[in-house]
Motif scaffolding. Structure first.
Motif, PDB file in Angstrom:
ATOM      1  N   ALA A  13       0.818  -1.216   0.000  1.00 19.99           N
ATOM      2  CA  ALA A  13       0.000   0.000   0.000  1.00 19.99           C
ATOM      3  C   ALA A  13       0.848   1.261   0.000  1.00 19.99           C
ATOM      4  CB  ALA A  13      -0.932   0.002   1.211  1.00 19.99           C
ATOM      5  N   LYS A  14       2.153   1.118   0.213  1.00 17.51           N
ATOM      6  CA  LYS A  14       3.034   2.285   0.265  1.00 17.51           C
ATOM      7  C   LYS A  14       3.948   2.380  -0.956  1.00 17.51           C
ATOM      8  CE  LYS A  14       3.082   2.501   5.315  1.00 17.51           C
ATOM      9  NZ  LYS A  14       3.918   2.420   6.547  1.00 17.51           N
ATOM     10  N   VAL A  15       3.553   1.765  -2.050  1.00 14.33           N
ATOM     11  CA  VAL A  15       4.267   1.964  -3.307  1.00 14.33           C
ATOM     12  C   VAL A  15       3.929   3.348  -3.827  1.00 14.33           C
ATOM     13  CG1 VAL A  15       4.506   1.207  -5.699  1.00 14.33           C
ATOM     14  CG2 VAL A  15       4.270  -0.493  -3.876  1.00 14.33           C
ATOM     15  N   ARG A  16       4.940   4.147  -4.126  1.00 16.67           N
ATOM     16  CA  ARG A  16       4.719   5.518  -4.579  1.00 16.67           C
ATOM     17  C   ARG A  16       5.776   5.910  -5.603  1.00 16.67           C
ATOM     18  NH1 ARG A  16       8.158   8.961  -1.500  1.00 16.67           N
ATOM     19  NH2 ARG A  16       9.198   7.839   0.209  1.00 16.67           N
ATOM     20  N   PHE A  17       5.577   7.073  -6.212  1.00 17.04           N
ATOM     21  CA  PHE A  17       6.488   7.577  -7.234  1.00 17.04           C
ATOM     22  C   PHE A  17       7.179   8.843  -6.746  1.00 17.04           C
ATOM     23  CE2 PHE A  17       3.420   5.157  -9.689  1.00 17.04           C
ATOM     24  CZ  PHE A  17       4.227   4.489 -10.602  1.00 17.04           C
ATOM     25  N   ALA A  18       8.366   9.097  -7.293  1.00 17.44           N
ATOM     26  CA  ALA A  18       9.079  10.339  -6.989  1.00 17.44           C
ATOM     27  C   ALA A  18      10.066  10.620  -8.110  1.00 17.44           C
ATOM     28  CB  ALA A  18       9.812  10.235  -5.646  1.00 17.44           C
ATOM     29  N   ILE A  19      10.514  11.862  -8.153  1.00 17.37           N
ATOM     30  CA  ILE A  19      11.565  12.301  -9.069  1.00 17.37           C
ATOM     31  C   ILE A  19      12.720  12.807  -8.222  1.00 17.37           C
ATOM     32  CG2 ILE A  19      12.182  14.041 -10.808  1.00 17.37           C
ATOM     33  CD1 ILE A  19       9.285  13.895 -11.792  1.00 17.37           C
ATOM     34  N   SER A  20      13.937  12.425  -8.569  1.00 26.43           N
ATOM     35  CA  SER A  20      15.098  12.765  -7.753  1.00 26.43           C
ATOM     36  C   SER A  20      16.123  13.584  -8.536  1.00 26.43           C
ATOM     37  CB  SER A  20      15.771  11.495  -7.213  1.00 26.43           C
ATOM     38  OG  SER A  20      16.993  11.809  -6.556  1.00 26.43           O
ATOM     39  N   PRO A  21      16.195  14.901  -8.318  1.00 24.47           N
ATOM     40  CA  PRO A  21      17.253  15.701  -8.948  1.00 24.47           C
ATOM     41  C   PRO A  21      18.654  15.225  -8.557  1.00 24.47           C
ATOM     42  CG  PRO A  21      15.551  17.130  -8.035  1.00 24.47           C
ATOM     43  CD  PRO A  21      15.261  15.737  -7.538  1.00 24.47           C
ATOM     44  N   LEU A  22      18.820  14.808  -7.297  1.00 25.67           N
ATOM     45  CA  LEU A  22      20.125  14.322  -6.850  1.00 25.67           C
ATOM     46  C   LEU A  22      20.495  13.025  -7.558  1.00 25.67           C
ATOM     47  CD1 LEU A  22      22.620  14.254  -5.032  1.00 25.67           C
ATOM     48  CD2 LEU A  22      21.204  13.150  -3.273  1.00 25.67           C
ATOM     49  N   GLY A  23      19.554  12.088  -7.634  1.00 23.52           N
ATOM     50  CA  GLY A  23      19.845  10.820  -8.296  1.00 23.52           C
ATOM     51  C   GLY A  23      20.250  11.016  -9.744  1.00 23.52           C
ATOM     52  N   GLU A  24      19.558  11.910 -10.445  1.00 24.08           N
ATOM     53  CA  GLU A  24      19.913  12.177 -11.840  1.00 24.08           C
ATOM     54  C   GLU A  24      21.288  12.823 -11.939  1.00 24.08           C
ATOM     55  OE1 GLU A  24      17.968  11.119 -14.630  1.00 24.08           O
ATOM     56  OE2 GLU A  24      17.343  10.005 -12.847  1.00 24.08           O
ATOM     57  N   THR A  25      21.633  13.660 -10.973  1.00 31.43           N
ATOM     58  CA  THR A  25      22.958  14.303 -10.971  1.00 31.43           C
ATOM     59  C   THR A  25      24.055  13.268 -10.797  1.00 31.43           C
ATOM     60  OG1 THR A  25      22.031  16.351 -10.068  1.00 31.43           O
ATOM     61  CG2 THR A  25      24.402  16.025  -9.835  1.00 31.43           C
ATOM     62  N   VAL A  26      23.890  12.365  -9.834  1.00 36.21           N
ATOM     63  CA  VAL A  26      24.891  11.327  -9.588  1.00 36.21           C
ATOM     64  C   VAL A  26      25.051  10.430 -10.812  1.00 36.21           C
ATOM     65  CG1 VAL A  26      25.477   9.304  -8.193  1.00 36.21           C
ATOM     66  CG2 VAL A  26      24.550  11.354  -7.094  1.00 36.21           C
ATOM     67  N   LEU A  27      23.945  10.009 -11.399  1.00 34.76           N
ATOM     68  CA  LEU A  27      24.015   9.127 -12.563  1.00 34.76           C
ATOM     69  C   LEU A  27      24.606   9.845 -13.773  1.00 34.76           C
ATOM     70  CD1 LEU A  27      20.552   7.408 -12.096  1.00 34.76           C
ATOM     71  CD2 LEU A  27      22.799   6.330 -11.778  1.00 34.76           C
ATOM     72  N   ALA A  28      24.330  11.141 -13.899  1.00 40.56           N
ATOM     73  CA  ALA A  28      24.926  11.922 -14.990  1.00 40.56           C
ATOM     74  C   ALA A  28      26.435  12.023 -14.814  1.00 40.56           C
ATOM     75  CB  ALA A  28      24.302  13.312 -15.028  1.00 40.56           C
ATOM     76  N   LEU A  29      26.879  12.276 -13.584  1.00 42.74           N
ATOM     77  CA  LEU A  29      28.315  12.347 -13.315  1.00 42.74           C
ATOM     78  C   LEU A  29      28.988  11.010 -13.609  1.00 42.74           C
ATOM     79  CD1 LEU A  29      28.266  14.399  -9.995  1.00 42.74           C
ATOM     80  CD2 LEU A  29      29.191  15.163 -12.184  1.00 42.74           C
ATOM     81  N   ARG A  30      28.310   9.944 -13.294  1.00 43.45           N
ATOM     82  CA  ARG A  30      28.864   8.605 -13.562  1.00 43.45           C
ATOM     83  C   ARG A  30      29.112   8.421 -15.059  1.00 43.45           C
ATOM     84  NH1 ARG A  30      29.044   3.484 -11.281  1.00 43.45           N
ATOM     85  NH2 ARG A  30      28.490   1.732 -12.621  1.00 43.45           N
ATOM     86  N   ILE A  31      28.177   8.867 -15.880  1.00 45.31           N
ATOM     87  CA  ILE A  31      28.351   8.770 -17.332  1.00 45.31           C
ATOM     88  C   ILE A  31      29.534   9.622 -17.781  1.00 45.31           C
ATOM     89  CG2 ILE A  31      27.313   9.361 -19.550  1.00 45.31           C
ATOM     90  CD1 ILE A  31      24.609   8.594 -18.363  1.00 45.31           C
ATOM     91  N   LEU A  32      29.635  10.841 -17.271  1.00 48.70           N
ATOM     92  CA  LEU A  32      30.714  11.744 -17.680  1.00 48.70           C
ATOM     93  C   LEU A  32      32.080  11.228 -17.238  1.00 48.70           C
ATOM     94  CD1 LEU A  32      29.153  15.253 -16.978  1.00 48.70           C
ATOM     95  CD2 LEU A  32      29.353  14.039 -19.165  1.00 48.70           C
ATOM     96  N   LEU A  33      32.095  10.457 -16.154  1.00 49.90           N
ATOM     97  CA  LEU A  33      33.355   9.886 -15.674  1.00 49.90           C
ATOM     98  C   LEU A  33      33.725   8.620 -16.444  1.00 49.90           C
ATOM     99  CD1 LEU A  33      32.832  10.432 -11.848  1.00 49.90           C
ATOM    100  CD2 LEU A  33      34.501  11.590 -13.319  1.00 49.90           C
TER     101      LEU A  33
END
Length: 338
Positions: A13-33
């Motif tokens: 009953a506690k399944v929910r959605f969210a958007i994470s600016p931090l998560g996208e930043t970390v994953l973007a940095l990973r690609i650039l590295l």
């Protein structure tokens, strides 16, 4: 590695959605590295990689992001769309024991040899903030539109078909099996990691930079979380091209590119980054375009948002109501970045 996420009736009953600016930043940095990343992101990588090269904490980012990603960089969002500042405060408040364990696991050293969190986390938080401002913020309007559209689609599936239908369409590697969610790994399919959704439930996060893969937090502190590829990422980095060939000889190539980019509200700095020209040059071109009633500007404190006008939209073959989004977008950004 396959990951099993176990649920109780309460956690389903506690399944929910969210958007994470931090998560996208970390994953973007990973690609650039140089770790992972799909060819679809190449247009963005070509623009962003030179900016990252100037980051003074680059060695720290390489150490913590190039390989296995520490869970403390992905705190489960408590809101549907938290601000970056809110997420960074969660990183800064990482419990000492958890930090040492994750730091040691990432660097392959015993946890007791990990440095004090107080010597690493403040530097890391500042580096992530700079990375977001330089690399993500100029594109965040377009990224957010893609992520929000995906949330709308998933919410409709959940309403019409329930949890089982929702998980069935998220990704081919995700399967709902009798109260248990299984995310199949690709490298070692016979090993299994178990994650308990527990009392905090599960957060589903659409992702741009994790596309086309699925990511699971294997050591959640609160809610379990899955990052799945958002629909529409394939077209994210394509700049709109209507009527550019005909207008460029009249307005000039740079001014035509500015009008094309301003299908969404952007700041001067964001335009400069996207078009790889100086902010002062952008300001000069914007002044000329405003004088011709092709660009509208709205100021909020020190921030100015620009959007092409109805006249420009007609010239480019776009919607005549595009400039109506400027005030709404300004208010949206005002609430997001406070």
């Amino acid at each position: 590695m396959a990951v099993e996420i176990r649920f109780t009736a309460a956690s389903v009953a506690k399944v929910r959605f969210a958007i994470s600016p931090l998560g996208e930043t970390v994953l973007a940095l990973r690609i650039l590295l140089g770790t992972g990343g799909h060819a679809v992101h190449r247009p963005w990588v070509r623009q962003a990689r030179p900016l990252l090269a100037r980051e003074r904490e680059l060695p720290l980012l390489r150490a913590l992001i190039s390989g296995r990603l520490p869970s403390f960089l992905f705190p489960a969002p408590r809101q549907r769309l938290p601000s970056l500042a809110t997420e960074l405060e969660l990183v800064r408040a990482t419990p000492e024991d958890f930090f040492r364990h994750e730091y040691g696991a990432v660097l392959g050293t015993p946890a007791e040899r990990a440095p004090e969190p107080a010597t690493v986390l403040p530097r890391l938080v500042e580096a992530l903030h700079r990375g977001h401002e330089q690399l993500i913020a100029p594109q965040w309007g377009r990224m957010r539109a893609v992520l929000e559209a995906d949330l709308g689609r998933r919410a409709l599936t959940l309403v019409e078909g329930g949890v089982q239908a929702l998980f069935a369409e998220l990704h081919r590697d995700i399967a709902w099996d009798g109260g248990q969610l299984v995310v199949h790994g690709r490298r070692t399919p016979h090993s299994v990691c178990t994650v308990d959704a527990g009392e905090h439930g599960l957060v589903l996060l659409p992702s741009v930079f994790n596309w086309p893969n699925v990511g699971v937090d294997k050591a959640p502190v609160t809610a379990a979380s899955i990052r799945y590829p958002a629909v529409g990422v394939g077209l994210l980095w394509e700049l709109p091209q209507p009527a550019l060939t005909g207008l460029a000889p009249v307005l000039g190539r740079t001014r035509t590119q500015i009008l094309a980019a301003l299908a969404e509200p952007l700041t001067t700095a964001a335009l400069a980054t996207r078009l790889n020209i100086t902010p002062s040059a952008v300001s000069q071109h914007l002044g000329a375009l405003r004088g011709a009633d092709l660009v509208a500007t709205e100021r909020n404190g020190r921030t100015a948002l620009h959007l092409r006008t109805e006249r420009a939209a007609h010239l480019l073959g776009g919607s005549a109501s595009e400039n109506d989004r400027l005030s709404a977008y300004s208010l949206m950004c005002r609430g997001e970045y406070e």
